[in-house]
Design an enzyme around this catalytic site. Structure first.
Site, PDB file in Angstrom:
ATOM      1  N   GLU A   1      -4.716  13.418  11.552  1.00  0.00           N
ATOM      2  CA  GLU A   1      -4.124  12.132  11.173  1.00  0.00           C
ATOM      3  C   GLU A   1      -3.160  11.671  12.254  1.00  0.00           C
ATOM      4  O   GLU A   1      -2.137  12.320  12.520  1.00  0.00           O
ATOM      5  CB  GLU A   1      -3.384  12.236   9.837  1.00  0.00           C
ATOM      6  CG  GLU A   1      -2.756  10.911   9.432  1.00  0.00           C
ATOM      7  CD  GLU A   1      -1.993  10.997   8.126  1.00  0.00           C
ATOM      8  OE1 GLU A   1      -1.267  10.036   7.793  1.00  0.00           O
ATOM      9  OE2 GLU A   1      -2.103  12.023   7.440  1.00  0.00           O
TER      10      GLU A   1
ATOM     11  N   LYS B   1      -3.202  26.855  -7.475  1.00  0.00           N
ATOM     12  CA  LYS B   1      -4.042  25.795  -6.893  1.00  0.00           C
ATOM     13  C   LYS B   1      -4.278  24.636  -7.856  1.00  0.00           C
ATOM     14  O   LYS B   1      -5.321  23.962  -7.778  1.00  0.00           O
ATOM     15  CB  LYS B   1      -5.382  26.374  -6.414  1.00  0.00           C
ATOM     16  CG  LYS B   1      -5.256  27.449  -5.342  1.00  0.00           C
ATOM     17  CD  LYS B   1      -6.620  27.980  -4.931  1.00  0.00           C
ATOM     18  CE  LYS B   1      -6.511  28.993  -3.811  1.00  0.00           C
ATOM     19  NZ  LYS B   1      -5.898  30.257  -4.250  1.00  0.00           N
TER      20      LYS B   1
ATOM     21  N   HIS C   1       0.568   2.710  12.542  1.00  0.00           N
ATOM     22  CA  HIS C   1      -0.744   3.283  12.255  1.00  0.00           C
ATOM     23  C   HIS C   1      -1.847   2.525  12.988  1.00  0.00           C
ATOM     24  O   HIS C   1      -2.839   3.135  13.404  1.00  0.00           O
ATOM     25  CB  HIS C   1      -1.007   3.274  10.751  1.00  0.00           C
ATOM     26  CG  HIS C   1      -0.485   4.494  10.053  1.00  0.00           C
ATOM     27  ND1 HIS C   1      -1.270   5.564   9.762  1.00  0.00           N
ATOM     28  CD2 HIS C   1       0.759   4.805   9.621  1.00  0.00           C
ATOM     29  CE1 HIS C   1      -0.544   6.501   9.157  1.00  0.00           C
ATOM     30  NE2 HIS C   1       0.696   6.056   9.068  1.00  0.00           N
TER      31      HIS C   1
END
Length: 597
Positions: free
Chosen positions: A275, A407, A581
């Site tokens: 990312e 989890k 971004h």
């Protein structure tokens, strides 16, 4: 085919073809001087089947006897090293029978390969002897065309060319640079004759197994995975512990954020991510923290959990076990039973919850520098075996009943904690807020209240009162060899921002109750992940105090989350999120030009 031998003179004479001399199995048996390989059973004064039966019976008998004796000792809290004469005799008999079984069966197995190699060696010697009978300087005339026998072509056998053994295979290449042997294995995998999962054990070479499995996958699926790398990875290091049936590895870039000034020490934080902006944003937060004097952290709790579920015939019986487990007088006995799973396992607490006639028992224990799921599971199994004698009507449904909770987002982890519970805080000066973060204190405080607190409550968030803690946690987890799936509960985080010092400075903190990390075991031992742990100074187990490295890693993750929260909230407050971004998180390549294969 006729062979014409030409001597140094001009005279030539026709010779019949000389067939190669090979020893047939029948002729070998007829030789009186043929050596026979000794067998392990030759040393026995009685038949082998009788000896095998005696020692097999002895082996299983003493194993059963010792297990029964040790079970009685565990129930009576008798030390295992205190043994009687019968137990000493049983232990001696166990070693004797083990040595016999390993020795005779093992020797027979090895001898099968030795005798096979001897047979090949004898064949090679015979063929080499036959080949030497030919003159090295002879010129041979052979027929090269079958229809016309009289047409002949001459060629000279060079002296330096060594004779090939009769069974030697030429390194014939097939597609994808695979040998002819590998090609046969690929065909067997494709046809289903050889299971793909068994390649490592059958071939004894993890890299070769991955290469063959990869080629078989492409043929079966009809799709290419050429872009997935195969070379440059140690497949032996993941065998039996990290990944099954590998066909390659995925490349994830690792960036460095920092230095992060935490508790008076600087850390360069490795982050594995695809990312854009994430590492740059976290790095800006680290800079703001460093320029303001650094951050501080504190560990509130450190304990991994496992919660089995058991069933009784009635709710009253389930309640009886609940009261037994929560009785302080029984805790010491249960601790002794539990702690036998590992020298690092220390039982801390047992909390129970009842649903009808089903009982959920949440065990919490410290696990040293390991993340500790396997360790706590073994301890829980020990306790369940111990309880079975006092509660024979207890039916163990599962070693994990989701009351752990692993989890999955769960309120029990948010409230009680799981793994490492950490709080990290820092005071960012007004000057740094304006010059580095490009915003102001009042705007940050207001945005945090409306976004992270009120907005998350409107969404019904569970542990998600933050901007993007999971981004930083998952990036550091992947870089350092943690379990990425445990990012679910490890990213539980509440971000708080408050104006201090007369409204000029910003106090920011993150509270993370369930960071589940370790510095030994699992993916932490792989070369790349081990290097990232070494960069942080937390590689392997702590030599000073068990668990120190894992706790330090948890605080570094919390400090990195603090930096990431601070930078992202500032970007949103200043209206820079979309602009940054668009600049760093978009590729200029036209992927429409790359067709799928």
């Amino acid at each position: 085919m006729f062979v014409r031998r030409r001597s140094n003179s001009t005279t030539t004479r026709d010779l019949p073809p000389i067939p190669p001399l090979r020893r047939s199995p029948s002729s070998e048996k007829m030789k009186p001087n043929t050596k026979t390989n000794p067998k392990a059973s030759d040393a026995l004064p009685f038949p082998l089947y009788l000896a095998n039966g005696v020692f097999l019976t002895l082996f299983f008998f003493v194993v059963y006897f010792l297990l029964i004796r040790w079970r009685v000792k565990i129930r009576n809290s008798t030390p295992l090293h205190v043994v009687s004469f019968s137990e000493v005799s049983a232990i001696v008999a166990f070693f004797i029978s083990s040595i016999y079984l390993l020795g005779f069966f093992g020797i027979g197995f090895v001898q099968s390969f030795i005798s096979r190699s001897d047979l090949w060696a004898s064949d090679d010697e015979d063929d080499n002897t036959n080949t030497k009978r030919r003159s090295h300087n002879q010129r041979v005339i052979v027929n090269v065309k079958q229809p016309k026998i009289n047409e002949q072509r001459e060629f000279t056998v060079p002296k330096t060319t060594p004779p090939l053994p009769p069974m030697a295979k030429q390194p014939k290449k097939v597609e994808d640079d695979m040998s002819i042997d590998d090609e046969e294995v690929v065909k067997s995998v494709v046809s289903g004759a050889v299971p793909s999962y068994s390649l490592e054990s059958k071939l004894g070479n993890c890299y070769r197994a991955s290469k063959i499995r990869r080629e078989a996958l492409q043929r079966v699926s009809g799709r290419s995975i050429e872009g997935l790398p195969l070379d440059g990875f140690d497949y032996e290091s993941i065998l039996g512990q990290c990944c099954e049936m590998p066909v390659g590895f995925v490349q994830i870039p690792v960036g460095i954020a920092g230095p992060l000034l935490l508790d008076g020490r600087e850390y360069s934080v490795p982050m594995a991510t695809t990312e854009g902006c994430l590492v740059a944003s976290t790095n800006r937060g680290c800079k703001a923290i460093h320029m303001s004097g650094g951050a501080t952290s504190v560990i509130l709790r450190d304990g991994m959990t496992r919660a089995p579920v058991v069933r009784f015939g009635s709710a009253r019986r389930a309640a009886d076990l609940k009261f037994f487990l929560e009785d302080p007088e029984n805790f010491d006995t249960l601790s002794v039973i539990f702690n036998r799973s590992s020298r690092f396992a220390k039982l801390q607490d047992i909390k129970c919850a009842i649903a009808g006639k089903n009982l959920y028992m949440r065990f919490t224990c410290s696990t040293g520098d390991a993340m500790g799921m396997n360790m706590v599971s073994k301890g829980v199994q020990n306790v369940l075996d111990f309880l079975q004698s006092d509660f024979p009507d207890m039916d163990v449904i599962g070693i994990s009943g989701n009351y752990c909770s692993d989890k999955k987002p769960a309120a029990v982890n948010w409230i009680e904690g799981r793994g490492k519970s950490v709080v990290c805080e820092a005071v960012i000066t007004e000057e740094v807020v304006k010059k580095v973060l490009k915003t102001d204190v009042a705007s940050l405080v207001e945005l945090n209240m409306l976004k992270n607190l009120a907005g998350s409550a409107m969404a019904g968030a569970l542990g998600g009162f933050n901007a993007h803690a999971a981004n930083i946690v998952s990036a550091v987890f992947i870089a350092t060899g943690q379990d990425p799936a445990q990012n679910v509960e490890s990213s539980h985080c509440m971000t708080m921002m408050e104006a201090v010092n007369g409204g000029k400075d910003l106090h920011v903190s993150v509270t993370m109750p369930s960071i589940e990390v370790g510095t030994v075991g699992g993916g932490t031992q792989l070369a790349s992940q081990s290097a990232c742990l070494n960069l942080l100074g937390v590689k392997g187990a702590s030599k000073e105090a068990p668990g120190d490295n894992a706790r330090l890693l948890a605080t570094i993750i919390a400090g990195s989350v603090l930096a990431g929260e601070l930078s992202l909230m500032s970007a949103i407050s200043a209206g820079q999120l979309v602009k940054s971004h668009m600049k760093y998180n978009r590729s200029n390549r036209d992927f429409s030009q790359f067709p799928s294969s």
